[in-house]
Design a protein around this motif. Structure first.
Motif, PDB file in Angstrom:
ATOM      1  N   ASN A 289     -47.960  -6.511  60.422  1.00 10.15           N
ATOM      2  CA  ASN A 289     -47.619  -7.017  61.758  1.00 10.15           C
ATOM      3  C   ASN A 289     -48.136  -8.432  61.970  1.00 10.15           C
ATOM      4  OD1 ASN A 289     -46.221  -4.736  62.765  1.00 10.15           O
ATOM      5  ND2 ASN A 289     -48.164  -3.668  63.123  1.00 10.15           N
ATOM      6  N   LYS A 290     -49.363  -8.694  61.488  1.00  4.03           N
ATOM      7  CA  LYS A 290     -49.945 -10.031  61.619  1.00  4.03           C
ATOM      8  C   LYS A 290     -49.123 -11.053  60.826  1.00  4.03           C
ATOM      9  CE  LYS A 290     -53.263 -12.938  62.798  1.00  4.03           C
ATOM     10  NZ  LYS A 290     -53.365 -13.416  64.185  1.00  4.03           N
ATOM     11  N   MET A 291     -48.700 -10.683  59.635  1.00  3.06           N
ATOM     12  CA  MET A 291     -47.889 -11.582  58.804  1.00  3.06           C
ATOM     13  C   MET A 291     -46.540 -11.856  59.459  1.00  3.06           C
ATOM     14  SD  MET A 291     -48.759 -10.058  55.026  1.00  3.06           S
ATOM     15  CE  MET A 291     -47.764 -11.229  54.107  1.00  3.06           C
ATOM     16  N   MET A 292     -45.960 -10.839  60.087  1.00  2.48           N
ATOM     17  CA  MET A 292     -44.689 -11.028  60.784  1.00  2.48           C
ATOM     18  C   MET A 292     -44.866 -12.010  61.956  1.00  2.48           C
ATOM     19  SD  MET A 292     -42.167  -9.395  59.325  1.00  2.48           S
ATOM     20  CE  MET A 292     -40.927  -9.160  60.609  1.00  2.48           C
ATOM     21  N   GLU A 319     -58.426  -8.523  54.199  1.00  3.53           N
ATOM     22  CA  GLU A 319     -59.530  -8.293  55.137  1.00  3.53           C
ATOM     23  C   GLU A 319     -59.660  -9.466  56.115  1.00  3.53           C
ATOM     24  OE1 GLU A 319     -61.397  -5.571  55.561  1.00  3.53           O
ATOM     25  OE2 GLU A 319     -60.215  -4.573  53.990  1.00  3.53           O
ATOM     26  N   THR A 320     -59.675 -10.679  55.565  1.00  7.65           N
ATOM     27  CA  THR A 320     -59.879 -11.875  56.403  1.00  7.65           C
ATOM     28  C   THR A 320     -58.579 -12.488  56.883  1.00  7.65           C
ATOM     29  OG1 THR A 320     -59.851 -13.382  54.514  1.00  7.65           O
ATOM     30  CG2 THR A 320     -61.980 -12.379  55.087  1.00  7.65           C
ATOM     31  N   MET A 321     -57.449 -12.106  56.236  1.00  8.06           N
ATOM     32  CA  MET A 321     -56.120 -12.690  56.512  1.00  8.06           C
ATOM     33  C   MET A 321     -56.137 -14.205  56.268  1.00  8.06           C
ATOM     34  SD  MET A 321     -54.184 -10.171  56.960  1.00  8.06           S
ATOM     35  CE  MET A 321     -52.627 -10.865  57.540  1.00  8.06           C
ATOM     36  N   GLU A 322     -56.912 -14.609  55.261  1.00  7.08           N
ATOM     37  CA  GLU A 322     -56.935 -16.001  54.834  1.00  7.08           C
ATOM     38  C   GLU A 322     -56.611 -16.058  53.354  1.00  7.08           C
ATOM     39  OE1 GLU A 322     -60.791 -17.502  55.832  1.00  7.08           O
ATOM     40  OE2 GLU A 322     -60.355 -17.611  57.989  1.00  7.08           O
TER      41      GLU A 322
END
Length: 796
Positions: A289-292, A319-322
């Motif tokens: 969802n975050k990537m979308m 985990e960090t989305m980095e």
């Protein structure tokens, strides 16, 4: 009724529509490709004074989409010249033209209301009896045909091509409520025979077969990655070639396909399959969802699970989305499988692993086995269709039921129980009925467990195929460490390589000579073919490297001469020899094809003499053969140099065809002699047929050629001037020039003072001498070593 397809209309020219149009053009069908008229002018069109009524504007979308498709890599078309089989137009001005076609394929946006509008328009112009199909990936077929005429509904169904249409073999056929049996039978056969596909008739259930199981597999991995604390690199390592899946494995595949595409299908399953026992698993994890939200959709947006910055590939930390630098993934369990060549033989070892990899495999296979067993009879009545769909649509070497068989049905159930899962009741019934496996082999044919009859039933459609896996042991005539010879019946033998990457060393050369001996004495002909991923990557350069490093030049000379003599035996034996290349057909594999009586090549054949990449020239007759083929094309003195130069450049530039058809353009295949087979599964059977035709027509052993016209100093001078200029312009290195000059000497026939007729053996001796001398060069040895260790060519 007899039905033929001479012309198709494809409505919708996006990535999928253009890809489907190109694949029909690939097989020689005339295509009408239509899309909507643009609603407004571009700035460039306004500046040119164009209006919305201009034809160039009205066809802009379709022409741009097709042009972009034709420029994409990998190419959707076998040869760029095939694109002239496609005519473009728009749905406003040109819809009436669909009255002339035999099949109309709708490939518009995945919205039911728009699709129904298109079908209403189609019905105004189609002639009765014309096939109409939708390339939907999940919209129920029965909704689409509502309100249409009886004739329309009878000839309507879903035909789901997978993207890219040229390369992925799955062709799902989904009947509507009124689809006639004749239409289903026709499309099944047409898909297999002409389109080169694996045709699978699916039920009209959400996402059909391939995407229902495939998206389940990806979604389950999305959840497992968190549960087991795995990295993206680790999951891709575990789900790639080690288990017979594509190199792109899981996360890289999602980047290529597009995260939005996967989300669309997953949401569709979640919304439309409330009774699926794994319903909650289709809910998207937070990281997706975050990537979308961030529009990190993969290759199309420049970043997804992976991101390229300069030359470095970064990986998303879930985990960090980095993004961070890639980490090397390694597992002890995978080390245990390094000596096991075939993925199917690795599964028993993988599920016994004591580390995180073993736990991953037990959990993922337990879930997959339970899931596919519960999808019968919901999405398919026959288990083999699920395996076929996963192999053809997702590039899996083995389907889930085949993997389950490899682990053992009872062992699979044991793994499931440990994870709190259970198979569908029919699996226990199968074991109780005495069947211990989902598949069996009888008399060269594959049988599957038929659930209603509780017996093994022959998988339909095999009669036009020869499956080497099914006859390898029962029909074996002879074998050694590098090859096996099988009896195909009717007096035709097949020689199959079994060396790593099907490389050609002494054992394979021994097998070729043995195969020809056997065929000359007891049989009628020989096919050289296999059903591995690639035909052959060429000679065993490791062996050449060892001899050259040890300076065993007499032994190396003998090895090269044995290679040459064996290729000449392929050409001049007393029986027809048919070679069946596919996939990578490099170096010695290409040279073998050059010397065959006939080549029956797969459409997906990537053929080339690539020896320059390892610092040598073709030494197994390839340099000689292209000089001979140039000689056969000489007609007038003023074009002889041009003809020879084309063949010279084919070798010097290490050109590799991007399809079997392109190999005709480079002269590696010969028009009027060699043929292309679109469906690789039919290739061995087709090669056998042609060997038999030649044998029964009264095959005559060819006579050695002594009439090869070489041009001597006239050609040599031209080549040497050319290589000097290329080096001066820094297009090639000093060593490249040395290799090219050696090749020039061979193909010119030496420094003869005038054009002369010579024998093939004369050219073979020049070729072998040049090859040997290059093997004494330090820079050649560096190139060979680099290829052996890094798997790619070195420019030095």
């Amino acid at each position: 009724m007899k039905r033929t397809i001479k012309k198709v209309a494809v409505i919708g020219s996006g990535i999928m529509g253009s890809g489907i149009a190109c694949h029909f053009a690939n097989i020689g069908v005339e295509v009408l490709l239509l899309d909507i008229v643009p609603r407004e002018l571009t700035d460039a069109e306004t500046k040119k004074g164009l209006t919305l009524e201009s034809k160039i504007v009205r066809n802009r979308l379709v022409n741009e989409h097709l042009a972009n498709s034709l420029k994409s890599k990998p190419s959707p078309i076998y040869s760029q010249k095939f694109a002239n089989r496609i005519t473009t137009g728009n749905t406003t001005d040109d819809m009436a033209k669909i009255a002339t076609v035999d099949w109309i394929i709708e490939v518009v946006v995945e919205r039911l209301d728009i699709k129904k509008m298109v079908f209403e328009q189609i019905e105004k112009f189609r002639k009765p009896g014309t096939l109409v199909t939708s390339n939907t990936s999940g919209i129920p077929i029965h909704f689409m045909s509502e309100g249409r005429s009886e004739d329309f509904q009878k000839h309507f169904c879903g035909t789901h091509f997978f993207n890219p249409a040229r390369y992925l073999k799955l062709f799902e056929i989904i009947p509507g409520p009124q689809t006639s049996t004749e239409v289903l039978d026709f499309l099944t056969i047409y898909g297999e025979k002409f389109l080169g596909k694996t045709s699978v008739v699916a039920k009209d259930t959400p996402a059909f077969i391939g995407n229902r199981v495939g998206i389940y597999g990806i979604q389950s991995l999305f959840h497992l990655v968190k549960e087991l604390g795995l990295t993206i690199e680790e999951v891709d390592k575990l789900t790639g070639p080690v288990i017979g899946r594509p190199k792109s494995a899981t996360f890289r595949t999602v980047d290529v396909v597009g995260l939005d595409t996967l989300v669309h299908v997953a949401n569709g399953i979640y919304e439309n399959c409330p009774n699926d026992e794994q319903h909650e698993l289709f809910k998207l994890p937070d990281f997706v969802n975050k990537m979308m939200e961030n529009k990190w959709l993969g290759s199309k947006t420049g970043q997804g699970f992976y991101k390229k910055e300069g030359k470095e590939i970064l990986t998303l930390d879930l985990e960090t989305m980095e993004y961070r630098a890639a980490k090397r993934a390694s597992f002890a369990t995978l080390e245990l499988t390094k000596t096991i060549d075939k993925p199917i033989d690795r599964f028993k070892v993988l599920v016994k692993g004591k580390d995180k990899a073993g736990e991953f495999y037990r959990k993922s296979f337990a879930g997959m086995f339970a899931y596919v067993s519960n999808r019968i009879p919901e999405i398919s009545d026959e288990l083999y269709k699920i395996d076929d769909a996963m192999k053809a649509g997702f590039g899996w070497e083995n389907g889930p039921f085949e993997i389950w068989d490899a682990i053992g049905v009872e062992k699979g159930i044991e793994i499931m129980k440990a994870e709190g899962l259970a198979p569908a009741a029919w699996v226990n019934d199968m074991l109780a009925a005495g069947s211990k496996s989902f598949y069996s082999i009888k008399e060269g044919a594959t049988y599957f467990y038929n659930i209603p009859t509780k017996s093994q039933t022959k998988v339909p459609g095999q009669d036009s195929f020869i499956i080497l896996n099914n006859i390898r042991e029962s029909k074996k005539v002879w074998s050694n460490s590098g090859a096996i010879i099988e009896d195909l019946g009717d007096g035709i033998l097949n020689l199959e390589f079994k060396s790593k990457m099907n490389t050609i060393g002494g054992d394979v050369l021994q097998a070729i000579n043995k195969g020809i001996d056997l065929a000359e004495n007891e049989y009628q002909g020989l096919v050289i073919g296999n059903q591995a991923a690639n035909f052959s990557v060429g000679a065993n350069i490791g062996m050449i490297f060892m001899m050259a490093v040890e300076q065993e030049y007499d032994e190396l000379n003998m090895a090269i001469k044995m290679f040459q003599d064996t290729m000449m035996r392929v050409r001049y034996s007393g029986i027809p020899v048919v070679v069946a290349p596919h996939g990578m057909t490099f170096g010695g594999g290409c040279e073998m094809s050059l010397h065959a009586d006939k080549v029956v090549a797969a459409a997906e054949t990537y053929m080339g003499l690539v020896e320059f990449g390892v610092g040598v020239i073709p030494g197994g007759g390839g340099s000689k053969e292209l000089a001979l083929r140039a000689s056969d094309l000489f007609h007038k003195n003023d074009v002889e140099l041009n003809v020879l130069q084309e063949y010279f450049l084919t070798i010097a530039m290490a050109k590799v065809s991007t399809s079997g058809y392109e190999a005709f353009d480079s002269g590696l295949l010969q028009k009027g002699k060699d043929i292309i087979v679109v469906n690789k599964d039919r290739q061995i059977a087709e090669a056998k047929k042609h060997a038999l035709i030649m044998a029964e027509a009264g095959y005559t052993q060819p006579i050695h050629r002594t009439d090869v016209k070489v041009l001597g100093k006239q050609a040599l001078g031209m080549f040497l001037v050319g290589t000097d200029q290329m080096e001066a312009g820094k297009y090639i290195s000093e060593h490249d020039k040395k290799i090219a000059n050696k090749l020039a000497y061979v193909m010119a026939g030496g420094d003869l003072s005038e054009p002369t007729l010579v024998s093939e053996q004369y050219l073979l001796d020049l070729e072998r001498e040049a090859f040997l001398s290059l093997c004494t060069e330090r820079k050649t040895l560096e190139r060979i070593q680099f290829m052996l260790t890094k798997g790619k060519p070195l420019r030095n």
